[in-house]
Motif scaffolding. Structure first.
Motif, PDB file in Angstrom:
ATOM      1  N   ARG A   1       2.008 -22.309  -9.470  1.00 12.24           N
ATOM      2  CA  ARG A   1       1.721 -21.404  -8.349  1.00 12.24           C
ATOM      3  C   ARG A   1       2.993 -20.664  -7.926  1.00 12.24           C
ATOM      4  NH1 ARG A   1      -2.935 -23.233  -5.679  1.00 12.24           N
ATOM      5  NH2 ARG A   1      -2.165 -25.349  -5.706  1.00 12.24           N
ATOM      6  N   ALA A   2       4.089 -21.421  -7.867  1.00 13.77           N
ATOM      7  CA  ALA A   2       5.363 -20.800  -7.477  1.00 13.77           C
ATOM      8  C   ALA A   2       5.792 -19.752  -8.494  1.00 13.77           C
ATOM      9  CB  ALA A   2       6.438 -21.874  -7.339  1.00 13.77           C
ATOM     10  N   SER A   3       5.625 -20.050  -9.794  1.00 15.26           N
ATOM     11  CA  SER A   3       6.084 -19.092 -10.800  1.00 15.26           C
ATOM     12  C   SER A   3       5.194 -17.851 -10.802  1.00 15.26           C
ATOM     13  CB  SER A   3       6.134 -19.739 -12.180  1.00 15.26           C
ATOM     14  OG  SER A   3       4.860 -19.766 -12.756  1.00 15.26           O
ATOM     15  N   ALA A   4       3.902 -18.033 -10.510  1.00 13.72           N
ATOM     16  CA  ALA A   4       3.009 -16.874 -10.442  1.00 13.72           C
ATOM     17  C   ALA A   4       3.403 -15.974  -9.276  1.00 13.72           C
ATOM     18  CB  ALA A   4       1.558 -17.331 -10.293  1.00 13.72           C
ATOM     19  N   ARG A   5       3.743 -16.600  -8.133  1.00 17.60           N
ATOM     20  CA  ARG A   5       4.153 -15.796  -6.978  1.00 17.60           C
ATOM     21  C   ARG A   5       5.516 -15.141  -7.226  1.00 17.60           C
ATOM     22  NH1 ARG A   5       1.697 -15.815  -2.072  1.00 17.60           N
ATOM     23  NH2 ARG A   5       3.646 -15.872  -0.945  1.00 17.60           N
ATOM     24  N   ASN A   6       6.320 -15.785  -8.034  1.00 24.94           N
ATOM     25  CA  ASN A   6       7.603 -15.195  -8.422  1.00 24.94           C
ATOM     26  C   ASN A   6       7.378 -13.948  -9.288  1.00 24.94           C
ATOM     27  OD1 ASN A   6      10.352 -14.882  -8.972  1.00 24.94           O
ATOM     28  ND2 ASN A   6      10.146 -16.104 -10.831  1.00 24.94           N
ATOM     29  N   THR A   7       6.368 -14.022 -10.167  1.00 26.71           N
ATOM     30  CA  THR A   7       6.019 -12.842 -10.978  1.00 26.71           C
ATOM     31  C   THR A   7       5.640 -11.683 -10.078  1.00 26.71           C
ATOM     32  OG1 THR A   7       5.181 -14.311 -12.691  1.00 26.71           O
ATOM     33  CG2 THR A   7       4.507 -12.015 -12.810  1.00 26.71           C
ATOM     34  N   GLU A   8       4.840 -11.986  -9.040  1.00 23.61           N
ATOM     35  CA  GLU A   8       4.453 -10.916  -8.124  1.00 23.61           C
ATOM     36  C   GLU A   8       5.679 -10.336  -7.429  1.00 23.61           C
ATOM     37  OE1 GLU A   8       2.467 -11.922  -4.593  1.00 23.61           O
ATOM     38  OE2 GLU A   8       1.566  -9.939  -4.351  1.00 23.61           O
ATOM     39  N   ALA A   9       6.611 -11.223  -7.017  1.00 20.84           N
ATOM     40  CA  ALA A   9       7.823 -10.757  -6.342  1.00 20.84           C
ATOM     41  C   ALA A   9       8.605  -9.806  -7.233  1.00 20.84           C
ATOM     42  CB  ALA A   9       8.688 -11.954  -5.945  1.00 20.84           C
ATOM     43  N   ARG A  10       8.695 -10.149  -8.522  1.00 24.67           N
ATOM     44  CA  ARG A  10       9.412  -9.288  -9.465  1.00 24.67           C
ATOM     45  C   ARG A  10       8.746  -7.912  -9.555  1.00 24.67           C
ATOM     46  NH1 ARG A  10      12.991 -11.652 -13.028  1.00 24.67           N
ATOM     47  NH2 ARG A  10      13.220 -13.876 -12.697  1.00 24.67           N
TER      48      ARG A  10
ATOM     49  N   GLY B   1       6.707  -2.082  -5.692  1.00 27.20           N
ATOM     50  CA  GLY B   1       5.948  -2.368  -4.478  1.00 27.20           C
ATOM     51  C   GLY B   1       6.272  -1.358  -3.380  1.00 27.20           C
ATOM     52  N   THR B   2       5.522  -1.408  -2.285  1.00 24.18           N
ATOM     53  CA  THR B   2       5.821  -0.510  -1.181  1.00 24.18           C
ATOM     54  C   THR B   2       7.023  -1.045  -0.404  1.00 24.18           C
ATOM     55  OG1 THR B   2       4.334  -1.733   0.251  1.00 24.18           O
ATOM     56  CG2 THR B   2       3.405   0.161  -0.902  1.00 24.18           C
ATOM     57  N   ARG B   3       7.592  -0.170   0.437  1.00 26.80           N
ATOM     58  CA  ARG B   3       8.726  -0.568   1.296  1.00 26.80           C
ATOM     59  C   ARG B   3       8.371  -1.807   2.108  1.00 26.80           C
ATOM     60  NH1 ARG B   3      13.278  -0.324   0.510  1.00 26.80           N
ATOM     61  NH2 ARG B   3      13.854   1.491  -0.666  1.00 26.80           N
ATOM     62  N   ALA B   4       7.156  -1.786   2.696  1.00 28.22           N
ATOM     63  CA  ALA B   4       6.748  -2.872   3.581  1.00 28.22           C
ATOM     64  C   ALA B   4       6.717  -4.204   2.831  1.00 28.22           C
ATOM     65  CB  ALA B   4       5.372  -2.576   4.175  1.00 28.22           C
ATOM     66  N   GLN B   5       6.178  -4.170   1.606  1.00 31.66           N
ATOM     67  CA  GLN B   5       6.118  -5.408   0.817  1.00 31.66           C
ATOM     68  C   GLN B   5       7.523  -5.897   0.493  1.00 31.66           C
ATOM     69  OE1 GLN B   5       3.852  -3.882  -2.448  1.00 31.66           O
ATOM     70  NE2 GLN B   5       1.926  -4.692  -1.662  1.00 31.66           N
ATOM     71  N   LEU B   6       8.400  -4.938   0.208  1.00 31.30           N
ATOM     72  CA  LEU B   6       9.779  -5.282  -0.140  1.00 31.30           C
ATOM     73  C   LEU B   6      10.486  -5.936   1.042  1.00 31.30           C
ATOM     74  CD1 LEU B   6      11.227  -4.767  -2.827  1.00 31.30           C
ATOM     75  CD2 LEU B   6      12.405  -2.884  -1.719  1.00 31.30           C
ATOM     76  N   ASP B   7      10.259  -5.370   2.235  1.00 36.38           N
ATOM     77  CA  ASP B   7      10.881  -5.942   3.437  1.00 36.38           C
ATOM     78  C   ASP B   7      10.375  -7.359   3.685  1.00 36.38           C
ATOM     79  OD1 ASP B   7      12.326  -3.684   3.787  1.00 36.38           O
ATOM     80  OD2 ASP B   7      10.969  -2.778   5.254  1.00 36.38           O
ATOM     81  N   GLU B   8       9.052  -7.546   3.455  1.00 39.05           N
ATOM     82  CA  GLU B   8       8.459  -8.861   3.649  1.00 39.05           C
ATOM     83  C   GLU B   8       9.103  -9.880   2.710  1.00 39.05           C
ATOM     84  OE1 GLU B   8       3.988  -9.883   3.475  1.00 39.05           O
ATOM     85  OE2 GLU B   8       4.193  -7.967   4.520  1.00 39.05           O
ATOM     86  N   LEU B   9       9.348  -9.405   1.479  1.00 40.75           N
ATOM     87  CA  LEU B   9       9.960 -10.248   0.461  1.00 40.75           C
ATOM     88  C   LEU B   9      11.350 -10.681   0.895  1.00 40.75           C
ATOM     89  CD1 LEU B   9       8.620 -10.950  -2.211  1.00 40.75           C
ATOM     90  CD2 LEU B   9      10.112  -9.283  -3.303  1.00 40.75           C
ATOM     91  N   LYS B  10      12.098  -9.714   1.469  1.00 39.84           N
ATOM     92  CA  LYS B  10      13.462 -10.015   1.895  1.00 39.84           C
ATOM     93  C   LYS B  10      13.447 -11.038   3.016  1.00 39.84           C
ATOM     94  CE  LYS B  10      15.878  -5.909   0.395  1.00 39.84           C
ATOM     95  NZ  LYS B  10      15.661  -4.491   0.666  1.00 39.84           N
TER      96      LYS B  10
END
Lengths: 197, 119
Positions: free
Chosen positions: A169-178, A184-193
């Motif tokens: 699950r963690a590696s799949a979410r890491n794929t999404e982060a990449r 991704g949109t600015r908003a998603q990027l900020d959320e990631l940070k």
């Protein structure tokens, strides 16, 4: 006075139409460029004349067959894209060998699991890209997509314990982060940070 | 000198790529159920095809053919997961799976909850 508002309304209408057309063009441009390159590479001829002809055909195809509207962020980070491609190839290599090893030694005794992966993003395009990437990496296949909660249900090979499931699950979410870092949109990027901090 | 290096690299790519096809066949034969067989059937080809196409590029040794080889690989990447997903989804829905090979099934609860609502 009345005349002015009428004109204003008309100007606003024209502006809205232009904006919509520009947005559609932004979505279609990568498609047109891709199809033109495909045309050139199929003829093994990248001369101007051949490319222009391919461009006209692509333009015709794109206007004849309308695509469903997709939401694109308008962001594309080339450096992150390069990192993503290298990471993807490395992961495919490692996972291919793992599946080979499983087929050789584990065979009929292999244990697997169906794991739900809740994604951050609700964009159709992003969910599709994540699902695609995960399916391309050996060892995981998308069985079902819950579009409303944007959850991927994946069949994962060689899962025997809860730890295995959590680490997938963690590696799949890491794929999404990449992928978010790539496009991704600015908003998603900020959320990631915020998540990383 | 360069000829030899190129030939050796081509040979390595061809053998490694064919090994990936072999892995796929082996997986199809040995894995226990439809869903785990899907892994073997679709995946090793991502790497296998890449290696075989690299071998072709090395042997033709002309930049003109590289774009079409890249497209061949990319189109495979775009289409393979779709078929894998459709077969897996249909297989799951029609209960072509062996429950005993699954360590856990988080989709089961969702499907049951939904079909209850429909009834």
């Amino acid at each position: 006075m009345r005349q002015a508002t009428e004109r204003e309304r008309r100007v606003r209408h024209v502006k809205a139409v232009l904006r919509r057309r520009r947005r559609r063009f932004a979505v279609e441009l990568p498609l047109i460029v891709g199809m033109t390159l495909l045309w050139g590479s199929m003829w093994i001829d990248f001369s101007a004349g051949n490319l222009i002809f391919g461009f006209l055909i692509s333009l015709g195809i794109v206007s004849a067959f309308r695509l469903p509207p997709v939401h694109i962020s308008g962001r594309f980070n080339l450096w992150q894209a390069l990192r993503f491609v290298l990471w993807f190839l490395g992961d495919v290599l490692v996972a291919s060998l793992q599946v080979f090893r499983l087929a050789l030694f584990r065979g009929p005794r292999v244990r697997s699991a169906i794991i739900g992966v809740p994604l951050r993003s609700h964009d159709d395009l992003m969910v599709t890209l994540v699902a695609h990437t995960l399916t391309l990496i050996p060892g995981s296949v998308v069985v079902e997509v819950d579009r409303r909660s944007s959850t991927l249900y994946m069949h994962v090979l060689n899962v025997a314990t809860d730890d295995d499931a959590e680490s997938f699950r963690a590696s799949a979410r890491n794929t999404e982060a990449r992928l978010i870092r790539v496009m991704g949109t600015r908003a998603q990027l900020d959320e990631l940070k915020k998540e990383d901090a | 000198m360069w000829e030899t290096i190129r030939d050796v690299a081509t040979a390595i790519c061809l053998v490694a790529g064919s090994l990936m096809s072999f892995a796929a066949a082996l997986g199809m034969l040995r894995f226990p159920d439809l869903l785990s067989r899907m892994h073997a059937a679709t995946k090793p080809q991502v790497l296998g095809l890449l290696l075989l196409l690299t071998a072709v590029a090395l042997q033709t040794a002309s930049w003109g053919t590289v774009p079409i080889l890249v497209f061949a690989w990319l189109l495979q990447l775009v289409t393979a997961p779709v078929s894998a997903h459709m077969v897996s989804r249909a297989g799951y829905r029609t209960r072509h799976l062996k429950r005993e090979t699954l360590e856990r099934d988080e989709l089961d609860a969702v499907v049951t909850a939904h079909s209850d609502r429909v009834d």
